[in-house]
Structure formats: structure tokens, C-alpha cells
Design a protein around this motif. Structure first.
Motif, PDB file in Angstrom:
ATOM      1  N   VAL A  32       0.833  -1.201   0.000  1.00  0.00           N
ATOM      2  CA  VAL A  32       0.000   0.000   0.000  1.00  0.00           C
ATOM      3  C   VAL A  32       0.870   1.254   0.000  1.00  0.00           C
ATOM      4  O   VAL A  32       0.580   2.230  -0.704  1.00  0.00           O
ATOM      5  CB  VAL A  32      -0.947  -0.005   1.212  1.00  0.00           C
ATOM      6  N   ALA A  33       1.951   1.239   0.791  1.00  0.00           N
ATOM      7  CA  ALA A  33       2.849   2.403   0.836  1.00  0.00           C
ATOM      8  C   ALA A  33       3.501   2.648  -0.523  1.00  0.00           C
ATOM      9  O   ALA A  33       3.608   3.799  -0.973  1.00  0.00           O
ATOM     10  CB  ALA A  33       3.910   2.198   1.913  1.00  0.00           C
ATOM     11  N   LEU A  34       3.936   1.580  -1.186  1.00  0.00           N
ATOM     12  CA  LEU A  34       4.524   1.735  -2.515  1.00  0.00           C
ATOM     13  C   LEU A  34       3.487   2.255  -3.511  1.00  0.00           C
ATOM     14  O   LEU A  34       3.809   3.070  -4.383  1.00  0.00           O
ATOM     15  CB  LEU A  34       5.081   0.392  -3.004  1.00  0.00           C
ATOM     16  N   THR A  35       2.259   1.776  -3.386  1.00  0.00           N
ATOM     17  CA  THR A  35       1.190   2.282  -4.249  1.00  0.00           C
ATOM     18  C   THR A  35       0.990   3.780  -4.029  1.00  0.00           C
ATOM     19  O   THR A  35       0.798   4.544  -4.985  1.00  0.00           O
ATOM     20  CB  THR A  35      -0.123   1.536  -3.967  1.00  0.00           C
ATOM     21  N   GLY A  36       1.038   4.198  -2.751  1.00  0.00           N
ATOM     22  CA  GLY A  36       0.904   5.619  -2.452  1.00  0.00           C
ATOM     23  C   GLY A  36       2.037   6.445  -3.045  1.00  0.00           C
ATOM     24  O   GLY A  36       1.802   7.522  -3.604  1.00  0.00           O
ATOM     25  N   LEU A  37       3.278   5.947  -2.918  1.00  0.00           N
ATOM     26  CA  LEU A  37       4.419   6.668  -3.498  1.00  0.00           C
ATOM     27  C   LEU A  37       4.303   6.748  -5.013  1.00  0.00           C
ATOM     28  O   LEU A  37       4.608   7.783  -5.623  1.00  0.00           O
ATOM     29  CB  LEU A  37       5.722   5.965  -3.111  1.00  0.00           C
ATOM     30  N   THR A  38       3.861   5.642  -5.629  1.00  0.00           N
ATOM     31  CA  THR A  38       3.693   5.636  -7.085  1.00  0.00           C
ATOM     32  C   THR A  38       2.636   6.640  -7.505  1.00  0.00           C
ATOM     33  O   THR A  38       2.826   7.403  -8.468  1.00  0.00           O
ATOM     34  CB  THR A  38       3.291   4.230  -7.561  1.00  0.00           C
ATOM     35  N   ALA A  39       1.519   6.651  -6.778  1.00  0.00           N
ATOM     36  CA  ALA A  39       0.451   7.610  -7.094  1.00  0.00           C
ATOM     37  C   ALA A  39       0.942   9.042  -6.939  1.00  0.00           C
ATOM     38  O   ALA A  39       0.595   9.925  -7.736  1.00  0.00           O
ATOM     39  CB  ALA A  39      -0.753   7.360  -6.195  1.00  0.00           C
ATOM     40  N   HIS A  40       1.767   9.276  -5.906  1.00  0.00           N
ATOM     41  CA  HIS A  40       2.297  10.627  -5.697  1.00  0.00           C
ATOM     42  C   HIS A  40       3.193  11.051  -6.847  1.00  0.00           C
ATOM     43  O   HIS A  40       3.098  12.198  -7.333  1.00  0.00           O
ATOM     44  CB  HIS A  40       3.078  10.671  -4.383  1.00  0.00           C
ATOM     45  N   ARG A  41       4.051  10.156  -7.313  1.00  0.00           N
ATOM     46  CA  ARG A  41       4.948  10.487  -8.423  1.00  0.00           C
ATOM     47  C   ARG A  41       4.163  10.721  -9.716  1.00  0.00           C
ATOM     48  O   ARG A  41       4.458  11.637 -10.480  1.00  0.00           O
ATOM     49  CB  ARG A  41       5.976   9.372  -8.639  1.00  0.00           C
TER      50      ARG A  41
END
Length: 288
Positions: A32-41
Motif C-alpha cells: 500500500v505504501a509503494l502504491t501511495g508513493l507511485t500515485a504521488h509520483r
């Protein structure tokens, strides 16, 4: 002797199961955290292209054009600008339309593509900026896409809110699962806790080994989750290298470090709550 060995084997088995359970929970949190970082980028990339087009007035003198360039170059809301002469704008139109219908005459005017800074990426701010720019002598018109800007901002806001809700729910579920797992482990030592309390050991002395053991278990679980997450990223990057443009190894390292912190803190808190529960109980109550 054999009975003690069987008991130790069961305890080690319970600790292994506990560690694996925590690792699975942390793995889900890491995804989930990686998904959040990806969405942010991705959203940052979308927002970085938000701006407007300033069309230069035909026939104005060079001083007016220079003044426009200076205004756009020094404005606090401008991230960068790209000047395109009229012939470049025509070629861009031809490439986009796939036609060559205007070979003899060029109806286009020179233009500046302006990208704005993040603080001015709202429809209201862009409208206000465009009204000020239209007052300049060298400006023929300003092209705004306020509907697109509003839609992008709403989509980004909704995506961030959904990710925050999911992350919060998973964090709560993670704590509940980890708390139950740690409580089962502490429950198997309830007689030892009562005996230590009976002989005069302080609460801090009794809690310390269980909390430290839980912290080590959380760190081990985080190491397992981080290793699995790194393996998944390596596999995904090998299958589709373009994915790593949104998910960087630096971001993955930050997520991995966060898993170590979260795993240690959640396990320590769960162990603290579980040991306090049995420290408050009398001998007759520890069997309930």
C-alpha cells in the motif's frame, strides 16, 4: 527433559508463526505504501504539466516581446517557459493532425508554453494570472484549460483520500492482528509472569524481556516483508522496466525502513499491552 524440549519446540514454533504473521501484515502495508508513493509520483508528473499558453500578438515590436519574456521569466508562479515561433507551431499542428493543408500560409502566431508552480495549480489562480497577462501589449490571447485543471485536481484529491483511508484501515487491522498474535505468545508465559511477580520482580523488569523479544520479532518480520517486497519489485522491473520510472529503488528503500519502524513499534506496543494485562491479574484470574 523430553517434556521440556517439547514445550520449547512449541514455543519456538509459536514465535515463528507469530513472526510470519506479522511479516504478512507488514508486506500488505508495504505494498500500500509503494502504491501511495507511485500515485504521488504520477500525480506530480501530471500536475507539473499544468499551465497555459500565451499567444504573442502579431506585429508588435521587439521591446514588447522582450518585456513579455521578462515578465514570464521572473513571475513567481512560473516554473518554466518554452517559446515556439509560428513555424514551429505550424509543424506541431501538422504532426498532430497528420495533414498538410496549409503549405502556403501560416495562420498561427508565436506562443509561450508556460508551466506553473504547484501553489498556483488551481483554476481560480490560473484565471487570475491569465487576466493579468492579457493586459500586456505583446499578448494576443491566453489559452486556459480550467475544466481540465479542476478535473485533475479533483481526481488527485480523491485518489489521495482513498489511499489515506485504505492505509489507515490497514494500519488499524495490522495492529489488531499483531496484538492478537503477541497476546497469544504472552498468554503462554502467563504463569511465568505471575511467578516473577510473586517473588517480587518489578513490572518493568517483567515487561522488559517480552517487549524486547517482540521488538526483535517485529524487526525480523520487517526484514522478511522487505525482502519479499524487493523480490516483487525486481520481478516487476524485469518484466516491465517502465514500472520503475514510477517506483524507484530509493522510494522502496524508504518504505522498507518504514516497515522496520512500524513493525518494531506495533509489536512493542502490543507486547506492552499484553504483559500489562497479566500483570494486573491475580492468580485465579490468569486462567480466564
Amino acid at each position: 527433559m523430553k517434556r521440556q524440549q517439547r514445550k520449547n519446540t512449541k514455543l519456538r514454533g509459536a514465535q515463528i508463526i507469530s513472526t510470519v504473521s506479522v511479516a504478512l501484515v507488514l508486506l500488505i502495508l508495504g505494498i500500500v505504501a509503494l502504491t501511495g508513493l507511485t500515485a504521488h509520483r504520477v500525480t506530480s508528473g501530471i500536475r507539473s504539466n499544468i499551465g497555459f499558453v500565451v499567444i504573442v500578438n502579431d506585429g508588435v515590436g521587439q521591446p514588447a516581446v522582450d518585456s513579455l519574456s521578462m515578465v514570464l521569466g521572473t513571475a513567481p508562479y512560473v516554473a518554466d517557459t518554452l517559446y515556439s515561433p509560428a513555424d514551429v507551431v505550424l509543424e506541431r499542428w501538422r504532426d498532430m493532425m497528420g495533414e498538410d493543408m496549409m503549405a502556403d500560409v501560416n495562420p498561427f502566431l508565436p506562443e509561450y508554453e508556460v508551466r506553473v508552480r504547484e501553489g498556483w495549480m488551481s483554476a481560480d489562480s490560473l484565471t487570475l494570472i491569465s487576466e493579468r497577462i492579457k493586459e500586456l501589449t505583446a499578448v494576443y490571447d491566453v489559452k486556459l484549460h480550467t475544466d481540465m485543471v479542476s478535473h485533475v485536481n479533483r481526481t488527485i484529491h480523491s485518489a489521495i483520500m482513498v489511499l489515506l483511508v485504505v492505509a489507515g484501515a490497514l494500519l488499524l487491522i495490522s495492529f489488531v492482528l499483531i496484538n492478537n498474535t503477541v497476546r497469544l505468545e504472552v498468554y503462554s508465559h502467563r504463569m511465568v509472569i505471575h511467578t516473577m511477580k510473586y517473588v517480587g520482580a518489578t513490572a518493568g523488569f517483567i515487561r522488559r524481556p517480552y517487549v524486547m523479544s517482540s521488538v526483535l520479532s517485529g524487526i525480523a518480520a520487517a526484514a522478511i516483508a522487505s525482502a519479499v517486497l524487493a523480490g516483487l519489485l525486481y520481478y516487476v522491473s524485469d518484466v516491465n522496466p517502465a514500472v520503475m520510472q514510477a517506483i524507484t529503488w530509493g522510494g522502496a528503500a524508504v518504505v522498507g525502513a518504514g516497515l522496520f519502524v512500524v513493525g518494531a513499534l506495533l509489536c512493542a506496543l502490543a507486547s506492552l499491552l499484553a504483559t500489562n494485562k497479566y500483570l494486573r491479574k491475580d492468580y485465579d484470574e490468569i486462567f480466564n
